[in-house]
Design a protein around this motif. Structure first.
Motif, short mmCIF file in Angstrom:
data_model
loop_
_atom_site.label_atom_id
_atom_site.label_comp_id
_atom_site.label_asym_id
_atom_site.label_seq_id
_atom_site.Cartn_x
_atom_site.Cartn_y
_atom_site.Cartn_z
N ASP A 1 0.82 -1.28 0.15
CA ASP A 1 0.02 -0.10 -0.14
C ASP A 1 0.87 1.11 -0.14
O ASP A 1 2.04 1.20 0.43
N ASP A 2 0.41 2.32 -0.50
CA ASP A 2 0.80 3.64 -0.59
C ASP A 2 0.15 4.49 -0.23
O ASP A 2 -1.07 4.42 0.15
N GLU A 3 0.73 5.87 -0.21
CA GLU A 3 -0.11 7.18 0.08
C GLU A 3 -1.65 7.22 -1.05
O GLU A 3 -2.43 7.66 -0.60
N ALA A 4 -1.28 6.58 -2.19
CA ALA A 4 -2.42 6.82 -3.28
C ALA A 4 -3.63 6.20 -2.75
O ALA A 4 -4.63 6.34 -3.02
N ALA A 5 -3.21 4.57 -2.21
CA ALA A 5 -4.20 3.89 -1.60
C ALA A 5 -5.07 4.44 -0.68
O ALA A 5 -6.16 4.42 -0.37
N ALA A 6 -4.08 5.35 0.30
CA ALA A 6 -4.83 5.96 1.52
C ALA A 6 -5.81 7.05 1.02
O ALA A 6 -6.87 7.10 1.72
N GLU A 7 -5.28 7.79 0.25
CA GLU A 7 -6.05 8.67 -0.38
C GLU A 7 -7.52 8.52 -0.97
O GLU A 7 -8.48 8.90 -1.05
N GLN A 8 -7.25 7.29 -1.88
CA GLN A 8 -8.22 6.73 -2.57
C GLN A 8 -9.29 6.28 -1.57
O GLN A 8 -10.53 6.33 -1.96
N LEU A 9 -8.87 5.42 -0.45
CA LEU A 9 -9.91 5.02 0.43
C LEU A 9 -10.73 6.08 1.27
O LEU A 9 -11.85 6.15 1.38
N ALA A 10 -9.73 7.05 1.55
CA ALA A 10 -10.32 8.29 2.20
C ALA A 10 -11.60 8.95 1.36
O ALA A 10 -12.71 9.12 2.00
N ALA A 11 -11.39 9.21 0.07
CA ALA A 11 -12.28 9.85 -0.68
C ALA A 11 -13.45 8.76 -1.04
O ALA A 11 -14.68 9.42 -0.92
N LYS A 12 -13.33 7.68 -0.84
CA LYS A 12 -14.48 6.62 -1.03
C LYS A 12 -15.22 6.57 0.32
O LYS A 12 -16.51 6.66 -0.01
#
Length: 148
Positions: A37-48
């Motif tokens: 996992d990376d920052e992009a995954a964290a940001e995608q999850l947060a937006a969802k």
């Protein structure tokens, strides 16, 4: 990243008999960073999560997001979401990100939820936490950024 989301009327997390995070109506998010996992995954999850329409509208249908309702989010780290139970009776957790990486991504995720315009409370990474909640519905949803 993996997350278990629960719609709540209230939730809190306590460490060493001290409440370190609490919210009223909103979402309790149990989150786990996985290997790769990376920052992009964290940001995608947060937006969802911020836009997930799981709150009732005026007609009683799940058609509103936590953003729409003005609710808050309690983010709690939970590496056991990485449990592998395919063999034996003792779960394995080798797919969870290592602790230093897991903590970094957990904090990044919480900040990404804040950046969505939400009020965020958190637990304490790596601590023995007691989580209390009143599940509203009940509504409980599993999300995994690897399952796109």
């Amino acid at each position: 990243m993996r997350a278990l989301i629960q719609r709540v009327t209230e939730a809190s997390v306590t460490v060493d008999n001290e409440v370190c995070g609490e919210i009223g109506p909103g979402l309790l998010v149990l989150v786990c960073a996985m290997h790769g996992d990376d920052e992009a995954a964290a940001e995608q999850l947060a937006a969802k999560i911020a836009k997930l329409r799981i709150f009732k509208d005026e007609a009683g249908r799940m058609n509103r997001s936590v953003l729409d309702t003005g609710g808050s989010v309690l983010v709690v780290s939970q590496f056991t979401l990485a449990a592998d139970t395919r063999s034996g009776n003792r779960p394995g957790f080798s797919q969870a990100a290592p602790p230093v990486e897991g903590q970094r991504l957990y904090l990044h995720f919480a900040e990404a939820v804040r950046q969505q315009g939400l009020t965020v409370a958190t637990g304490r990474f790596g601590a023995d936490m007691k989580v209390a909640l009143v599940n509203d519905g009940p509504v409980t949803i599993w999300l995994d950024t690897a399952q796109r």
